[in-house]
Design an enzyme around this catalytic site. Structure first.
Site, mmCIF file in Angstrom:
data_model
loop_
_atom_site.group_PDB
_atom_site.id
_atom_site.type_symbol
_atom_site.label_atom_id
_atom_site.label_comp_id
_atom_site.label_asym_id
_atom_site.label_seq_id
_atom_site.Cartn_x
_atom_site.Cartn_y
_atom_site.Cartn_z
ATOM 1 N N HIS A 41 -9.467 -3.519 9.871
ATOM 2 C CA HIS A 41 -9.313 -3.479 8.410
ATOM 3 C C HIS A 41 -9.557 -4.840 7.755
ATOM 4 C CE1 HIS A 41 -7.852 0.547 7.628
ATOM 5 N NE2 HIS A 41 -6.704 0.414 8.257
ATOM 6 N N HIS A 83 -6.740 -1.688 15.292
ATOM 7 C CA HIS A 83 -6.917 -0.951 14.031
ATOM 8 C C HIS A 83 -6.719 -1.883 12.830
ATOM 9 C CE1 HIS A 83 -6.252 2.786 11.483
ATOM 10 N NE2 HIS A 83 -5.668 1.861 10.736
ATOM 11 N N GLU A 84 -5.595 -2.578 12.797
ATOM 12 C CA GLU A 84 -5.306 -3.416 11.621
ATOM 13 C C GLU A 84 -6.292 -4.582 11.518
ATOM 14 O OE1 GLU A 84 -3.521 -1.877 9.734
ATOM 15 O OE2 GLU A 84 -2.349 -0.616 11.098
ATOM 16 N N GLY A 132 3.428 2.291 10.892
ATOM 17 C CA GLY A 132 3.924 1.330 11.859
ATOM 18 C C GLY A 132 3.423 -0.070 11.591
ATOM 19 N N GLU A 161 -9.418 4.243 6.520
ATOM 20 C CA GLU A 161 -8.605 4.720 7.639
ATOM 21 C C GLU A 161 -9.416 5.457 8.705
ATOM 22 O OE1 GLU A 161 -6.019 3.390 8.008
ATOM 23 O OE2 GLU A 161 -5.252 2.814 6.037
ATOM 24 N N GLU A 203 0.849 -1.184 0.000
ATOM 25 C CA GLU A 203 0.000 0.000 0.000
ATOM 26 C C GLU A 203 0.894 1.247 0.000
ATOM 27 O OE1 GLU A 203 -4.034 1.762 2.103
ATOM 28 O OE2 GLU A 203 -2.628 0.710 3.344
ATOM 29 N N GLU A 209 -2.278 -3.649 7.128
ATOM 30 C CA GLU A 209 -3.353 -4.638 7.291
ATOM 31 C C GLU A 209 -3.433 -5.729 6.226
ATOM 32 O OE1 GLU A 209 -3.709 -1.398 6.403
ATOM 33 O OE2 GLU A 209 -5.337 -1.106 4.974
ATOM 34 N N ASN A 210 -2.314 -6.151 5.615
ATOM 35 C CA ASN A 210 -2.388 -7.223 4.611
ATOM 36 C C ASN A 210 -3.355 -8.307 5.092
ATOM 37 O OD1 ASN A 210 0.035 -6.021 3.345
ATOM 38 N ND2 ASN A 210 1.008 -6.786 5.209
HETATM 39 N N1 BES Z 1 -2.994 1.079 5.965
HETATM 40 C C1 BES Z 1 -2.201 1.688 6.972
HETATM 41 C C2 BES Z 1 -0.731 1.595 6.726
HETATM 42 C C3 BES Z 1 -0.202 2.457 5.610
HETATM 43 C C4 BES Z 1 -0.205 3.828 5.743
HETATM 44 C C5 BES Z 1 0.323 1.924 4.477
HETATM 45 C C6 BES Z 1 0.289 4.614 4.720
HETATM 46 C C7 BES Z 1 0.798 2.707 3.455
HETATM 47 C C8 BES Z 1 0.785 4.055 3.566
HETATM 48 C C9 BES Z 1 -2.483 1.065 8.336
HETATM 49 O O1 BES Z 1 -3.751 0.522 8.482
HETATM 50 C C10 BES Z 1 -2.393 2.164 9.348
HETATM 51 O O2 BES Z 1 -3.218 3.016 9.350
HETATM 52 N N2 BES Z 1 -1.377 2.124 10.187
HETATM 53 C C11 BES Z 1 -1.148 3.132 11.195
HETATM 54 C C12 BES Z 1 -1.458 2.638 12.572
HETATM 55 C C13 BES Z 1 -2.801 3.046 13.059
HETATM 56 C C14 BES Z 1 -3.047 2.560 14.467
HETATM 57 C C15 BES Z 1 -3.063 4.527 12.964
HETATM 58 C C16 BES Z 1 0.311 3.458 11.188
HETATM 59 O O3 BES Z 1 1.087 2.619 10.747
HETATM 60 O O4 BES Z 1 0.665 4.543 11.635
HETATM 61 ZN ZN ZN Z 2 -5.278 1.835 8.780
#
Ligand code: BES
Ligand code: ZN
Length: 854
Positions: free
Chosen positions: A313, A309-310, A273, A332, A138, A276-277
């Site tokens: 998803h 969160h993940e 961080g 999101e 992603e 969500e694969n």
């Molecule tokens: N889908 C996102 C990860 C992502 C973000 C991939 C931007 C590619 C580009 C994932 O679900 C996500 O939102 N992760 C957050 C953590 C969440 C608890 C806010 C992150 O990694 O900060």
């Molecule tokens: Zn997310």
């Protein structure tokens, strides 16, 4: 009546693949060569050709095709690549007929060292360096792993086969179903087919891993970490096992895959961080494992909430996916809301809804400035898509979901969500598909309100003016500079209660429809009671005064609301910032610790706005005077069994008192650090972090060298990364130079090198941006392509002086494609706001302090 705004139409100029040919299934074989950072791939794609065509276009980036054929068609197509659009076009002399075809492509690709496409993370072990491989696709990097239709709206199934070292563990979205030993210590691992899904959700991982697992509701839930870390993964395994059945119930659909892995990677990214694969959530270690020696209470909660969160998803995002990035917030915003909802169910004592109020506040900061955008926003290409992962999408998104849930009620809302998931499982949606199901499930239609808050940017300002008969409510627009932007009109659902919590009134207020609410005399009304609404409240002076006088009687949520609104209104000049300062005098150990934490943050923010100004010393003195009595009650050492929210508050208080140069705190921190160097067990994890925060900030050359030695000696990957980042957070400019020099060396773990630079930008944004500009090529190689466009603006955004803006623009012109400069605009607006507050509002603080300090 307001003009009704209709859903955003698909932007015709989107850069997407031509329709006409779509994939149904990918059979993919990957053969990585980790030591060479390269791989070979072979893919057979089942195609549905809608009409006869001479050309087939798909996405590919940094791939070299070695063989392309359509079995049954003797002609070998010619292939042209478009590097800018990341596509490959296969051209045929005679048309390919309509109907089913198979396209076979053999190719080679690269493994990178940052989290985009197929990537490697290196780490140290007792027996030497190790390399683990992962994918991060992603928003649009599947095209770096396989030629494919790399758009969220084009779903297909996948079967992955991997040829890997037999001794290592290979992982994908689905379980391995067959492993065949091959010559040379290799094995062929075949994974079960996936359901139909978007390309950005595909996952592959490989390394010397350990897996712990539990079965819940027939699903094999596992955590996969590097060998030796299994014990540190138990907490997150239990969290996942707890959450899975709850989500199945909430969404009304069983988890659709046979297994769910949470896979940890040793490293970090500047931008995410966890990912969500489907069936194989990837997390950097900081978001996944807990090491009792160094992981704090805050880390533990972060692990839980990211997992929540993940996992949300897996349904909302993976099973049902937005059609295109315009509707990214469906993913999101919803998952960000659900992380609080689920966490509140299992850990109400953490008070997650108070965190959601703080998240809303973050979003409002951005939403009040130039450069904000509607939640649903047209996205032109994949570079713009990566810029959409911002606090409007996440945090305004969650706030609007919360507001709508409060409006229709929990049960109706859940019923609507269930219907939406059921209707669109394995498919794609736009935002109006959700509103439709919610409308059906609830007594009242929400579409108008939902449109008002998702299709226009900005924040309603509800003005509440008391008169003899009651309260007059009017609506305008809140902006960071108190003016300048066009007025907006929203149907704002407003909730009024009295200070003691008695409901008084609820209804709509919009710009063209002021409302008079009759009130009994003597009642002190609180507008936006419960803080469910996405708007700011501006009271007339006497009403604010009456509320402020009853601050202690408000619920913690409403205390937060009052603090946030009054600070923001003061910054923007709607009222004097001294209204906010009056509220800070309520700081006490008797408030809810989570409220005091916000107050501490707010004082720290003001201090950082004061950076370098003559008034800063007086402000720091006020900060000490305000917080020292609270800290005196909380103390350095926790009592056994104390409320863990106090543990969090203690760390925050120490951090702030350190920043405010409290001599006792700084001295004690140094003493405890000296003891820690001799006896690491002398500090528990929470205090260790608080002490390191202070000594890193106040470091002299000798302390800095000690921290550096700790970083070099750390055997845990998690700890090593953390310590290196501390080196960049020193206040002493000479030490910052040393940290920057270090970030150029391979001594620092690769993905931590940009993190050091980022740390220096808190005190020295201009220096950090200059350094980035001087080493553009290097940092470009260390940061994921989609994130590069955000990194420079991020460094500059905390600047307090507009002089940096010219430099940022020069940097952007050289390094950031035009369609990807929205973070530059956002950073400029943030810097302008900082400078304005310094110039216009801090003098009010200076004057107030003269009468309230001492
Ligand atoms: N889908 C996102 C990860 C992502 C973000 C991939 C931007 C590619 C580009 C994932 O679900 C996500 O939102 N992760 C957050 C953590 C969440 C608890 C806010 C992150 O990694 O900060
Ligand atoms: Zn997310």
């Amino acid at each position: 009546m307001s003009v009704s705004i209709t859903a955003v139409a698909a932007t015709p100029e989107r850069i997407v693949l031509p329709g006409g040919v779509v994939p149904l299934h990918y059979a993919l074989t990957l053969t990585p060569d980790a030591s060479k950072l390269a791989f070979t791939g072979s893919v057979q794609i089942d195609l549905d050709v809608k009409q006869a065509t001479r050309s087939i276009q798909l996405n590919a980036a940094d791939l070299t095709f070695t063989k392309v054929s359509l079995p049954g068609i003797s002609e070998t197509p010619s292939v042209t690549f478009d590097g800018e659009h990341e596509t490959a076009t296969l051209s045929f002399k005679s048309p390919v007929s309509a109907g089913r075809h198979r396209l076979d492509i053999e190719y080679t690709g690269k493994i990178s060292q940052h989290a985009a496409g197929f990537f490697a993370l290196d780490y140290d072990t007792a027996s030497g360096k190790q390399r683990a491989l992962f994918t991060q696709l992603e928003n649009s990097d599947a095209r770096r792993v396989l030629p494919c239709w790399d758009e969220p709206g084009i779903k297909a199934s996948f079967t992955l086969t991997a040829v890997v070292p037999a001794a290592e563990m290979a992982l994908s979205n689905t379980p391995a179903v067959k492993t065949t030993p091959l010559a040379g210590g290799l094995a062929r691992v075949e994974f079960a087919p996936t359901p139909k899904m978007s390309s950005y959700l595909l996952f592959f991982g490989l390394g010397d891993f350990e897996r712990i697992s539990k079965k819940v509701d027939g699903v094999d839930v596992g955590v996969v970490v590097k060998r030796g870390d299994a014990d540190k993964a138990k907490f997150v395994l239990d969290a996942a096992v707890q959450l899975l059945p709850w989500y199945e119930d909430y969404f009304g659909v069983k988890y659709p895959l046979a297994k769910l892995d949470l896979v940890g990677g040793p490293g970090q990214s500047q931008f995410f961080g966890a990912m969500e694969n489907w069936g194989a959530i990837f997390s950097f270690e900081r978001a996944l494992i807990l090491d009792p020696k160094i992981s704090t209470e805050e880390d533990l909660r972060r692990v839980y909430i990211i997992t929540a969160h993940e996992m949300a998803h897996q349904w909302f995002g993976d099973l049902v996916t937005m059609e295109w990035w315009d509707d990214l917030w469906l993913n999101e915003g919803f998952a960000s809301w659900m992380e609080y909802k689920a966490t509140d169910h299992f850990h109400p004592e953490w008070k997650p809804w108070l965190d959601s109020v703080s998240a809303k506040e973050n979003a409002m900061r951005l939403d009040a400035r130039d450069g904000s955008h509607p939640i649903v926003t047209p996205i032109y290409d994949v570079l713009q898509a990566s810029q959409a992962f911002d606090s409007i999408t996440y945090s305004k998104g969650q706030a609007i979901v919360r507001m709508l849930e409060a409006y229709v009620g929990e049960d109706a809302f859940r019923q609507g969500v269930r219907a939406y998931i059921k209707a669109h499982a394995y498919g794609n949606t736009v935002t109006d598909d959700l509103w439709r199901e919610l409308d059906k499930a609830s007594k009242e239609s929400i579409t108008q309100v939902a449109h008002d808050f998702t299709l226009q940017a900005g924040i309603p300002l509800v003005q509440a003016d008391c008169n003899e008969t009651g309260l007059r409510l009017t609506q305008a627009r809140f902006t960071a500079d108190g003016a300048g932007q066009p007025a907006g009109n929203w149907h704002v659902p407003v909730n009024i209660a009295s200070v003691d919590g008695t409901p008084l009134w609820h209804g709509f207020v919009s710009a063209d429809k002021p409302v008079d609410v009759p009130l009994k005399s003597g009642v002190v009304p609180l507008v936006n009671a419960g803080q469910g609404g996405y708007y700011r409240v501006l009271y007339d002076g006497p009403s604010f005064g009456r509320l402020a006088a009853r601050f202690e009687d408000l619920s913690p949520t409403d205390q937060l609301g009052l603090l946030n609104d009054s600070q923001a209104l003061g910054y923007a000049g709607y009222e004097s910032l001294t209204d906010f300062l009056q509220l800070t005098r309520h700081a006490s150990a008797n408030l809810d610790p989570m409220v005091t934490r916000t107050l501490v943050d707010q004082l720290e923010e003001l201090d950082s706005l004061y950076e370098g100004l003559p008034g800063q010393a007086a402000f720091k003195a006020y900060g000490r005077k305000t917080l020292a009595p609270v800290f005196a009650k909380v103390g350095w050492d926790g009592k056994p069994g104390e409320d863990q929210n106090i543990t969090l508050l203690r760390s925050d208080l120490l951090g702030a008192l350190g920043k405010f140069n409290d001599p006792d705190v700084v001295k004690e921190a140094h003493a405890r650090f000296a003891k820690y160097l001799k006896d690491p067990a002398s500090l528990n994890a929470d205090l260790r972090q608080a002490v390191l925060d202070i000594v890193a900030d106040h470091a002299d050359a000798a302390t800095w060298d000690q921290l550096h030695a700790l970083a070099q000696a750390a055997t845990s990957n998690l700890e090593k990364r953390q310590l290196y980042v501390y080196l960049g957070s020193a206040h002493d400019p000479a030490l910052v130079q040393k940290a920057l020099a270090l970030s150029l060396t391979e001594e620092v773990p690769t993905t931590t090198r940009p993190a050091i630079l980022a740390a220096t930008s808190n005190y020295y944004p201009e220096l950090a941006l200059d350094f980035l500009s001087a080493h553009e090529k290097l940092f470009e190689s260390l940061i994921e392509p989609a994130s590069r466009n955000r990194f420079g603006p991020r460094l500059a955004a905390s600047a307090r002086d507009t002089a940096i803006i010219a430099k940022l623009r020069t940097y952007a012109e050289r390094n950031i494609p035009e369609s990807a400069r929205s973070d530059v605009t956002k950073a400029e607006a943030a810097i302008t706001e900082n400078a304005r507050i310094r110039e216009k509002r801090l003098p009010q603080v200076d004057a107030w302090l003269k009468t309230h300090a001492g």
